[in-house]
Design an enzyme around this catalytic site. Structure first.
Site, PDB file in Angstrom:
ATOM      1  N   THR A  64      62.689 -51.389  90.593  1.00  0.00           N
ATOM      2  CA  THR A  64      63.620 -50.658  91.455  1.00  0.00           C
ATOM      3  C   THR A  64      65.069 -51.124  91.227  1.00  0.00           C
ATOM      4  O   THR A  64      65.997 -50.411  91.580  1.00  0.00           O
ATOM      5  CB  THR A  64      63.267 -50.833  92.959  1.00  0.00           C
ATOM      6  OG1 THR A  64      63.200 -52.232  93.249  1.00  0.00           O
ATOM      7  CG2 THR A  64      61.944 -50.193  93.293  1.00  0.00           C
ATOM      8  N   TYR A 120      52.433 -56.021 104.124  1.00  0.00           N
ATOM      9  CA  TYR A 120      53.792 -56.477 103.801  1.00  0.00           C
ATOM     10  C   TYR A 120      54.215 -57.609 104.740  1.00  0.00           C
ATOM     11  O   TYR A 120      54.683 -58.668 104.305  1.00  0.00           O
ATOM     12  CB  TYR A 120      54.750 -55.284 103.914  1.00  0.00           C
ATOM     13  CG  TYR A 120      56.196 -55.619 103.690  1.00  0.00           C
ATOM     14  CD1 TYR A 120      56.728 -55.671 102.409  1.00  0.00           C
ATOM     15  CD2 TYR A 120      57.049 -55.868 104.773  1.00  0.00           C
ATOM     16  CE1 TYR A 120      58.063 -55.973 102.210  1.00  0.00           C
ATOM     17  CE2 TYR A 120      58.381 -56.171 104.573  1.00  0.00           C
ATOM     18  CZ  TYR A 120      58.885 -56.214 103.292  1.00  0.00           C
ATOM     19  OH  TYR A 120      60.206 -56.526 103.105  1.00  0.00           O
ATOM     20  N   ASN A 142      67.323 -54.440 109.690  1.00  0.00           N
ATOM     21  CA  ASN A 142      67.519 -53.239 108.857  1.00  0.00           C
ATOM     22  C   ASN A 142      68.836 -53.342 108.085  1.00  0.00           C
ATOM     23  O   ASN A 142      69.896 -53.047 108.629  1.00  0.00           O
ATOM     24  CB  ASN A 142      67.478 -51.996 109.741  1.00  0.00           C
ATOM     25  CG  ASN A 142      66.065 -51.704 110.232  1.00  0.00           C
ATOM     26  OD1 ASN A 142      65.472 -52.493 110.967  1.00  0.00           O
ATOM     27  ND2 ASN A 142      65.511 -50.588 109.811  1.00  0.00           N
TER      28      ASN A 142
HETATM   29  C1  UD2 Z   1      62.301 -51.603 108.236  1.00  0.00           C
HETATM   30  C2  UD2 Z   1      62.315 -52.030 106.772  1.00  0.00           C
HETATM   31  C3  UD2 Z   1      60.933 -52.412 106.314  1.00  0.00           C
HETATM   32  C4  UD2 Z   1      60.318 -53.454 107.235  1.00  0.00           C
HETATM   33  C5  UD2 Z   1      60.372 -52.929 108.673  1.00  0.00           C
HETATM   34  C6  UD2 Z   1      59.887 -54.009 109.613  1.00  0.00           C
HETATM   35  C7  UD2 Z   1      64.123 -50.849 105.670  1.00  0.00           C
HETATM   36  C8  UD2 Z   1      64.491 -49.761 104.727  1.00  0.00           C
HETATM   37  N1  UD2 Z   1      62.820 -50.948 105.942  1.00  0.00           N
HETATM   38  O1  UD2 Z   1      61.560 -50.410 108.379  1.00  0.00           O
HETATM   39  O2  UD2 Z   1      60.991 -52.929 104.994  1.00  0.00           O
HETATM   40  O3  UD2 Z   1      61.007 -54.670 107.098  1.00  0.00           O
HETATM   41  O4  UD2 Z   1      61.719 -52.598 109.053  1.00  0.00           O
HETATM   42  O5  UD2 Z   1      59.816 -53.552 110.908  1.00  0.00           O
HETATM   43  O6  UD2 Z   1      64.944 -51.614 106.135  1.00  0.00           O
HETATM   44  N2  UD2 Z   1      64.037 -42.380 110.118  1.00  0.00           N
HETATM   45  C9  UD2 Z   1      64.371 -41.075 110.437  1.00  0.00           C
HETATM   46  N3  UD2 Z   1      64.643 -40.201 109.427  1.00  0.00           N
HETATM   47  C10 UD2 Z   1      64.598 -40.564 108.102  1.00  0.00           C
HETATM   48  C11 UD2 Z   1      64.241 -41.899 107.789  1.00  0.00           C
HETATM   49  C12 UD2 Z   1      63.964 -42.785 108.815  1.00  0.00           C
HETATM   50  O7  UD2 Z   1      64.409 -40.706 111.619  1.00  0.00           O
HETATM   51  O8  UD2 Z   1      64.885 -39.727 107.240  1.00  0.00           O
HETATM   52  C13 UD2 Z   1      63.794 -43.338 111.209  1.00  0.00           C
HETATM   53  C14 UD2 Z   1      62.464 -44.029 111.127  1.00  0.00           C
HETATM   54  O9  UD2 Z   1      61.452 -43.251 111.710  1.00  0.00           O
HETATM   55  C15 UD2 Z   1      62.768 -45.316 111.901  1.00  0.00           C
HETATM   56  C16 UD2 Z   1      64.240 -45.593 111.597  1.00  0.00           C
HETATM   57  O10 UD2 Z   1      64.777 -44.363 111.117  1.00  0.00           O
HETATM   58  O11 UD2 Z   1      62.631 -45.119 113.275  1.00  0.00           O
HETATM   59  C17 UD2 Z   1      64.425 -46.670 110.555  1.00  0.00           C
HETATM   60  O12 UD2 Z   1      63.603 -46.367 109.440  1.00  0.00           O
HETATM   61  P1  UD2 Z   1      63.703 -47.177 108.069  1.00  0.00           P
HETATM   62  O13 UD2 Z   1      62.669 -46.596 107.160  1.00  0.00           O
HETATM   63  O14 UD2 Z   1      65.086 -47.244 107.611  1.00  0.00           O
HETATM   64  O15 UD2 Z   1      63.311 -48.684 108.475  1.00  0.00           O
HETATM   65  P2  UD2 Z   1      62.089 -49.268 109.353  1.00  0.00           P
HETATM   66  O16 UD2 Z   1      62.716 -49.853 110.573  1.00  0.00           O
HETATM   67  O17 UD2 Z   1      60.999 -48.294 109.511  1.00  0.00           O
END
Ligand code: UD2
Length: 314
Positions: A39, A153, A182
């Site tokens: 990546t 993970y 995040n």
């Molecule tokens: C984060 C970390 C992951 C892990 C996790 C632990 C990132 C990218 N990922 O996941 O590796 O450490 O925390 O808890 O930092 N969302 C939307 N629309 C989109 C994409 C996401 O609404 O198009 C929402 C998603 O449903 C979530 C929030 O945004 O509520 C954050 O999502 P994410 O994928 O950036 O990170 P997260 O917290 O799921």
């Protein structure tokens, strides 16, 4: 001229890794990037392409790092410090393929620690994750609560923290583990559906495309700017604080709806915001307690979300 101190950055061609390399190069280190480019991108390191103090080695950390480092240490001396960021980064992929996640994330850490033990590395700083906590009810989340990860993970990040502690206590290899919340900022890759939400929203809002919020958008995250994260990494890679585990966040929370609106506004409000069903297994609220980060590592995340978003969009 005295030899430059050597710092190895595993995953150094990635998003957080390449920002770490930038700061290390600016402060006069010899930097060795170990990256398998699954990546990571060479373009992230392009500004140092002609600098002989940067060594970029294509290497799978999960297969061992001795051979990759030998030619460099033979010529320039021993590795002083290691920043271990190389990882399989998707929680979802870890559920689909737990053995691969174990080999890359836990196995990779063991290879790094074996190298550190065998060669007398002065400090290892490791990228752990808020994923070690699982579902927590008490916010902001403290480092000393009982960790109950809900993904392979998270399990393998927690196992890696235990490995660090073993090497520190039994083999006297100084270590610090950072639990990232995040992280966002320039160079974060928006191309996968599991990319960080800020990378996806900024990428789409710039193009005037629809922003999709999973659920009602009331879920919160502690979004921390990559520049602040790098300051934590450099502090962790310095002397002292062995066996420390520290959260890396801002101590604040932003809802995904607020985030979508803020990004859209910065891009001229050209996107529509729509809602889709919530993600399975989604954590509702997340916020780091940051006392240790401040008191032990001397770092306070100071980039306001608005400024960090502007920097990301630029
Ligand atoms: C984060 C970390 C992951 C892990 C996790 C632990 C990132 C990218 N990922 O996941 O590796 O450490 O925390 O808890 O930092 N969302 C939307 N629309 C989109 C994409 C996401 O609404 O198009 C929402 C998603 O449903 C979530 C929030 O945004 O509520 C954050 O999502 P994410 O994928 O950036 O990170 P997260 O917290 O799921």
């Amino acid at each position: 001229m005295p030899a430059l101190p050597i710092v190895v950055v595993t995953g150094g061609a990635g998003f957080i890794g390449s920002h770490t390399v930038d700061r290390l190069m600016e402060s006069g280190h010899r930097v060795v990037v170990l990256d398998n480019f699954s990546t990571g991108k060479r373009a992230n390191l392009a500004r140092w392409a002609d600098n002989p103090a940067l060594h970029v080695v294509t290497c799978d950390v999960a297969h061992g790092i001795f051979a990759a480092l030998a030619p460099i240490t033979k010529q320039h001396g021993p590795v002083e410090r290691i920043v271990h960021l190389a990882a399989q980064v998707s929680v979802v992929a870890s559920i689909a393929n737990p053995l691969v996640d174990m080999q890359v994330n836990y196995g990779g850490t063991l290879h790094v620690m074996e190298y550190a033990r065998a060669t007398g590395v002065k400090k290892v700083a490791f990228a752990s994750s808020a994923a070690v906590y699982g579902d927590v009810t008490e916010l902001p989340v403290r480092e000393d609560i009982h960790c109950q990860p809900i993904s392979p993970y998270g399990n393998h990040k927690l196992a890696s923290e235990l490995a660090l502690d073993y090497y520190a206590s039994v083999h006297n290899v100084p270590t610090t583990a950072l639990r990232f919340f995040n992280v966002y900022g320039p160079r974060q890759d928006p191309s996968s559906p599991y990319s960080g939400v800020i990378s996806i929203f900024t990428d789409r809002a710039r193009a005037g495309k629809t922003l999709t919020i999973f659920g009602d958008g009331s879920q919160t995250r502690d979004f921390v700017y990559v520049g602040d994260v790098v300051r934590a990494i450099l502090a962790a890679a310095g002397d002292g604080n062995s066996r420390l585990i520290a959260n890396v966040g801002t101590g604040g929370e932003t809802s995904v709806l607020e985030l979508a609106r803020a990004v859209n506004e910065l891009c001229g409000n050209r996107s529509t915001i729509e809602h889709a069903p919530s993600r399975a297994g989604e954590i509702l609220k997340s916020r780091a307690r940051v006392d240790r980060l401040r008191d032990q590592l001397g770092v306070v995340a100071q980039t306001a979300l608005h400024d960090g978003l502007k920097a990301t969009l630029a």
